[in-house]
Motif scaffolding. Sequence first.
Motif, PDB file in Angstrom:
ATOM      1  N   ARG A  39       0.814  -1.203   0.000  1.00 18.57           N
ATOM      2  CA  ARG A  39       0.000   0.000   0.000  1.00 18.57           C
ATOM      3  C   ARG A  39       0.858   1.268   0.000  1.00 18.57           C
ATOM      4  NH1 ARG A  39      -4.823   0.052   3.171  1.00 18.57           N
ATOM      5  NH2 ARG A  39      -3.772   1.470   4.605  1.00 18.57           N
ATOM      6  N   ILE A  40       0.490   2.203  -0.844  1.00 18.61           N
ATOM      7  CA  ILE A  40       0.957   3.589  -0.716  1.00 18.61           C
ATOM      8  C   ILE A  40      -0.200   4.308  -0.045  1.00 18.61           C
ATOM      9  CG2 ILE A  40       1.667   5.689  -1.915  1.00 18.61           C
ATOM     10  CD1 ILE A  40       2.592   3.915  -4.236  1.00 18.61           C
ATOM     11  N   THR A  41      -0.050   4.661   1.200  1.00 22.32           N
ATOM     12  CA  THR A  41      -1.174   5.219   1.937  1.00 22.32           C
ATOM     13  C   THR A  41      -1.404   6.676   1.577  1.00 22.32           C
ATOM     14  OG1 THR A  41       0.133   5.990   3.838  1.00 22.32           O
ATOM     15  CG2 THR A  41      -0.613   3.688   3.867  1.00 22.32           C
ATOM     16  N   VAL A  42      -2.628   7.116   1.824  1.00 17.76           N
ATOM     17  CA  VAL A  42      -2.953   8.521   1.607  1.00 17.76           C
ATOM     18  C   VAL A  42      -2.059   9.390   2.489  1.00 17.76           C
ATOM     19  CG1 VAL A  42      -4.746  10.279   1.861  1.00 17.76           C
ATOM     20  CG2 VAL A  42      -5.326   8.045   0.899  1.00 17.76           C
ATOM     21  N   ALA A  43      -1.796   8.928   3.707  1.00 17.75           N
ATOM     22  CA  ALA A  43      -0.941   9.684   4.628  1.00 17.75           C
ATOM     23  C   ALA A  43       0.477   9.823   4.069  1.00 17.75           C
ATOM     24  CB  ALA A  43      -0.899   8.996   5.992  1.00 17.75           C
ATOM     25  N   GLN A  44       1.005   8.750   3.473  1.00 13.98           N
ATOM     26  CA  GLN A  44       2.332   8.819   2.869  1.00 13.98           C
ATOM     27  C   GLN A  44       2.349   9.804   1.709  1.00 13.98           C
ATOM     28  OE1 GLN A  44       2.690   4.616   2.027  1.00 13.98           O
ATOM     29  NE2 GLN A  44       4.225   4.326   3.635  1.00 13.98           N
ATOM     30  N   LEU A  45       1.324   9.728   0.882  1.00 16.13           N
ATOM     31  CA  LEU A  45       1.237  10.640  -0.260  1.00 16.13           C
ATOM     32  C   LEU A  45       1.141  12.083   0.220  1.00 16.13           C
ATOM     33  CD1 LEU A  45       0.875  11.306  -3.246  1.00 16.13           C
ATOM     34  CD2 LEU A  45      -1.565  10.791  -2.996  1.00 16.13           C
ATOM     35  N   GLU A  46       0.273  12.344   1.181  1.00 23.04           N
ATOM     36  CA  GLU A  46       0.124  13.702   1.695  1.00 23.04           C
ATOM     37  C   GLU A  46       1.418  14.196   2.330  1.00 23.04           C
ATOM     38  OE1 GLU A  46      -3.232  13.333   4.278  1.00 23.04           O
ATOM     39  OE2 GLU A  46      -4.702  13.635   2.655  1.00 23.04           O
ATOM     40  N   GLU A  51       6.074  17.874   1.883  1.00 21.31           N
ATOM     41  CA  GLU A  51       7.504  18.138   1.744  1.00 21.31           C
ATOM     42  C   GLU A  51       7.766  19.129   0.611  1.00 21.31           C
ATOM     43  OE1 GLU A  51       9.118  13.706   3.158  1.00 21.31           O
ATOM     44  OE2 GLU A  51       9.484  14.455   1.129  1.00 21.31           O
ATOM     45  N   VAL A  52       7.078  18.912  -0.503  1.00 18.23           N
ATOM     46  CA  VAL A  52       7.261  19.790  -1.660  1.00 18.23           C
ATOM     47  C   VAL A  52       6.720  21.187  -1.358  1.00 18.23           C
ATOM     48  CG1 VAL A  52       6.687  20.189  -4.085  1.00 18.23           C
ATOM     49  CG2 VAL A  52       7.197  17.874  -3.287  1.00 18.23           C
ATOM     50  N   SER A  75      -1.823  20.020  -9.647  1.00 19.00           N
ATOM     51  CA  SER A  75      -1.984  18.563  -9.748  1.00 19.00           C
ATOM     52  C   SER A  75      -0.876  17.825  -8.997  1.00 19.00           C
ATOM     53  CB  SER A  75      -1.979  18.132 -11.215  1.00 19.00           C
ATOM     54  OG  SER A  75      -0.743  18.463 -11.838  1.00 19.00           O
ATOM     55  N   LEU A  76      -0.264  18.485  -8.031  1.00 19.42           N
ATOM     56  CA  LEU A  76       0.896  17.925  -7.337  1.00 19.42           C
ATOM     57  C   LEU A  76       0.601  16.565  -6.708  1.00 19.42           C
ATOM     58  CD1 LEU A  76       3.808  18.207  -6.345  1.00 19.42           C
ATOM     59  CD2 LEU A  76       2.943  19.500  -4.375  1.00 19.42           C
ATOM     60  N   ALA A  77      -0.535  16.422  -6.039  1.00 17.21           N
ATOM     61  CA  ALA A  77      -0.837  15.150  -5.377  1.00 17.21           C
ATOM     62  C   ALA A  77      -0.919  14.012  -6.379  1.00 17.21           C
ATOM     63  CB  ALA A  77      -2.134  15.268  -4.581  1.00 17.21           C
TER      64      ALA A  77
END
Length: 217
Positions: A39-46, A51-52, A75-77
């Motif tokens: 899983r790539i979690t939503v929390a990891q993505l956020e 960071e950016v 569209s960064l996310a």
Amino acid sequence: MHRRRTAIAVSAALVAAPVLTACGETEHPGAAAVVGGDRITVAQLEGRVKEVRTAQRAATPDDTQYQQTIARTSSLARDTLHSLVLDRVLDRAARDAGVSVSRRDVDQMRTSLEQQAGGARSLESIWLDQYGVAPRRLDDNLRTEVEARKLAAAIGADMNTTDGKATFWKAMAQASKELNIDVNPRYGTWDVQKSSRVDAKTPWVKEATAAGARQTA
């Protein structure tokens, strides 16, 4: 010099109809995507998006310019998730081809690019501005660049030719198929043949994405 992922960047132009069914929140709660069972979690993505945004804020003290930067990278996310998934696809394709990347490989590329850019800070600034890569993730990104080039060499794909690109993306498509990628519909779907995230054709996805961008900003 302003090139990121010599091989992978080609995917930006390869937008086609989705072929995978996106995963729903009920099937994969809290997942932005599931790749090879991981899983790539939503929390990891956020966290990656934050960071950016933090780096962009530090690099752009003027409020007006910062808002312009946010608008330019709205569209960064979705773009970040695309990169996170594609990195895993590349890792699989490289493993299938017997390709590995050493710390020395990455250091050599970074040294070369820093010389061209005029120093480490300049290189970090370019990668942040042009490619949305936070400075702390630069080495990871360069590793992906090296891996893509080594994969292309290993499978005999000349990325300066149409046939070479087709060979490269055939290997990536096979890796995508092996990984059985599911993407949360909030972020679109995954086209296995093109190894690319594509936007879902539903209005509510755009609305949810816009709301998420405002919250992140």
